[in-house]
Design a protein around this motif. Structure first.
Motif, mmCIF file in Angstrom:
data_model
loop_
_atom_site.group_PDB
_atom_site.id
_atom_site.type_symbol
_atom_site.label_atom_id
_atom_site.label_comp_id
_atom_site.label_asym_id
_atom_site.label_seq_id
_atom_site.Cartn_x
_atom_site.Cartn_y
_atom_site.Cartn_z
ATOM 1 N N ASN A 25 0.822 -1.214 0.000
ATOM 2 C CA ASN A 25 0.000 0.000 0.000
ATOM 3 C C ASN A 25 0.854 1.262 0.000
ATOM 4 O O ASN A 25 0.486 2.265 -0.608
ATOM 5 C CB ASN A 25 -0.975 -0.006 1.172
ATOM 6 C CG ASN A 25 -2.113 -0.977 0.969
ATOM 7 O OD1 ASN A 25 -2.593 -1.156 -0.135
ATOM 8 N ND2 ASN A 25 -2.537 -1.621 2.035
ATOM 9 N N SER A 26 2.001 1.205 0.656
ATOM 10 C CA SER A 26 2.922 2.340 0.654
ATOM 11 C C SER A 26 3.455 2.587 -0.763
ATOM 12 O O SER A 26 3.519 3.731 -1.219
ATOM 13 C CB SER A 26 4.079 2.073 1.613
ATOM 14 O OG SER A 26 5.042 3.093 1.535
ATOM 15 N N GLN A 27 3.820 1.517 -1.459
ATOM 16 C CA GLN A 27 4.281 1.659 -2.842
ATOM 17 C C GLN A 27 3.176 2.215 -3.723
ATOM 18 O O GLN A 27 3.416 3.061 -4.582
ATOM 19 C CB GLN A 27 4.747 0.306 -3.388
ATOM 20 C CG GLN A 27 6.057 -0.166 -2.821
ATOM 21 C CD GLN A 27 7.214 0.633 -3.339
ATOM 22 O OE1 GLN A 27 7.717 1.505 -2.660
ATOM 23 N NE2 GLN A 27 7.637 0.351 -4.545
ATOM 24 N N LEU A 28 1.954 1.735 -3.512
ATOM 25 C CA LEU A 28 0.826 2.219 -4.299
ATOM 26 C C LEU A 28 0.614 3.718 -4.058
ATOM 27 O O LEU A 28 0.367 4.471 -5.000
ATOM 28 C CB LEU A 28 -0.438 1.433 -3.948
ATOM 29 C CG LEU A 28 -1.646 1.704 -4.824
ATOM 30 C CD1 LEU A 28 -1.396 1.223 -6.252
ATOM 31 C CD2 LEU A 28 -2.882 1.022 -4.250
ATOM 32 N N GLN A 29 0.752 4.146 -2.811
ATOM 33 C CA GLN A 29 0.607 5.564 -2.496
ATOM 34 C C GLN A 29 1.711 6.382 -3.151
ATOM 35 O O GLN A 29 1.464 7.477 -3.665
ATOM 36 C CB GLN A 29 0.605 5.798 -0.980
ATOM 37 C CG GLN A 29 0.336 7.243 -0.594
ATOM 38 C CD GLN A 29 -0.992 7.754 -1.113
ATOM 39 O OE1 GLN A 29 -2.031 7.137 -0.891
ATOM 40 N NE2 GLN A 29 -0.979 8.877 -1.825
ATOM 41 N N GLN A 30 2.924 5.840 -3.187
ATOM 42 C CA GLN A 30 4.015 6.532 -3.874
ATOM 43 C C GLN A 30 3.720 6.662 -5.365
ATOM 44 O O GLN A 30 4.037 7.685 -5.978
ATOM 45 C CB GLN A 30 5.333 5.789 -3.658
ATOM 46 C CG GLN A 30 5.862 5.908 -2.251
ATOM 47 C CD GLN A 30 7.145 5.124 -2.066
ATOM 48 O OE1 GLN A 30 7.979 5.054 -2.975
ATOM 49 N NE2 GLN A 30 7.306 4.518 -0.907
ATOM 50 N N LEU A 32 0.686 6.855 -6.676
ATOM 51 C CA LEU A 32 -0.325 7.914 -6.778
ATOM 52 C C LEU A 32 0.308 9.296 -6.644
ATOM 53 O O LEU A 32 -0.038 10.222 -7.388
ATOM 54 C CB LEU A 32 -1.393 7.726 -5.696
ATOM 55 C CG LEU A 32 -2.346 6.550 -5.903
ATOM 56 C CD1 LEU A 32 -3.151 6.307 -4.637
ATOM 57 C CD2 LEU A 32 -3.246 6.812 -7.083
ATOM 58 N N ASP A 33 1.227 9.438 -5.704
ATOM 59 C CA ASP A 33 1.915 10.720 -5.511
ATOM 60 C C ASP A 33 2.702 11.106 -6.756
ATOM 61 O O ASP A 33 2.697 12.267 -7.173
ATOM 62 C CB ASP A 33 2.851 10.660 -4.295
ATOM 63 C CG ASP A 33 2.113 10.524 -2.982
ATOM 64 O OD1 ASP A 33 0.880 10.760 -2.938
ATOM 65 O OD2 ASP A 33 2.764 10.167 -1.976
ATOM 66 N N ASP A 80 -5.205 -1.910 -11.109
ATOM 67 C CA ASP A 80 -5.770 -1.725 -12.433
ATOM 68 C C ASP A 80 -6.566 -0.426 -12.546
ATOM 69 O O ASP A 80 -6.625 0.197 -13.599
ATOM 70 C CB ASP A 80 -6.647 -2.913 -12.808
ATOM 71 C CG ASP A 80 -6.651 -3.186 -14.289
ATOM 72 O OD1 ASP A 80 -5.701 -2.769 -14.986
ATOM 73 O OD2 ASP A 80 -7.611 -3.816 -14.761
ATOM 74 N N ALA A 81 -7.162 0.016 -11.427
ATOM 75 C CA ALA A 81 -7.903 1.277 -11.435
ATOM 76 C C ALA A 81 -6.965 2.475 -11.591
ATOM 77 O O ALA A 81 -7.331 3.501 -12.161
ATOM 78 C CB ALA A 81 -8.707 1.424 -10.150
ATOM 79 N N ILE A 82 -5.731 2.327 -11.122
ATOM 80 C CA ILE A 82 -4.772 3.439 -11.145
ATOM 81 C C ILE A 82 -3.907 3.399 -12.388
ATOM 82 O O ILE A 82 -3.661 4.417 -13.024
ATOM 83 C CB ILE A 82 -3.882 3.393 -9.889
ATOM 84 C CG1 ILE A 82 -4.735 3.634 -8.654
ATOM 85 C CG2 ILE A 82 -2.756 4.402 -9.979
ATOM 86 C CD1 ILE A 82 -4.026 3.306 -7.378
#
Length: 85
Positions: A25-30, A32-33, A80-82
């Motif tokens: 989740n941290s990688q996913l947030q990165q 998104l950032d 897949d949404a991102i």
């Protein structure tokens, strides 16, 4: 190992399902950032930024796992949404 535990508390990387989820989740947030800041997905090679290359490698790895059916369904849906393939 007892000495490392004493001298360097916290040196062990937890491999619990919760810590793996937090890391993912941290990688996913990165990701998104990065998209928010740069308006594009990170590249896995050719960037002058080590951070972008690292994030791009993670992105490529997740896409490969998704396409091979190895990514957990919940993660695949989020990913897949991102960053659709």
């Amino acid at each position: 190992m007892a000495r490392l535990d004493k001298d360097l508390p916290g040196w062990r990387i937890s491999d619990s399902p919760r810590s793996r989820d937090e890391g993912w989740n941290s990688q996913l947030q990165q990701l998104l950032d990065h998209i928010s800041q740069h308006g594009s997905l990170p590249v896995w090679a050719g960037s002058r930024s080590k951070e972008e290359n690292s994030l791009g490698n993670w992105l490529r790895s997740q896409r490969q796992s998704l396409q091979a059916g190895r990514l957990q369904r919940e993660r695949g849906d989020k990913f897949d949404a991102i960053a659709p393939s």
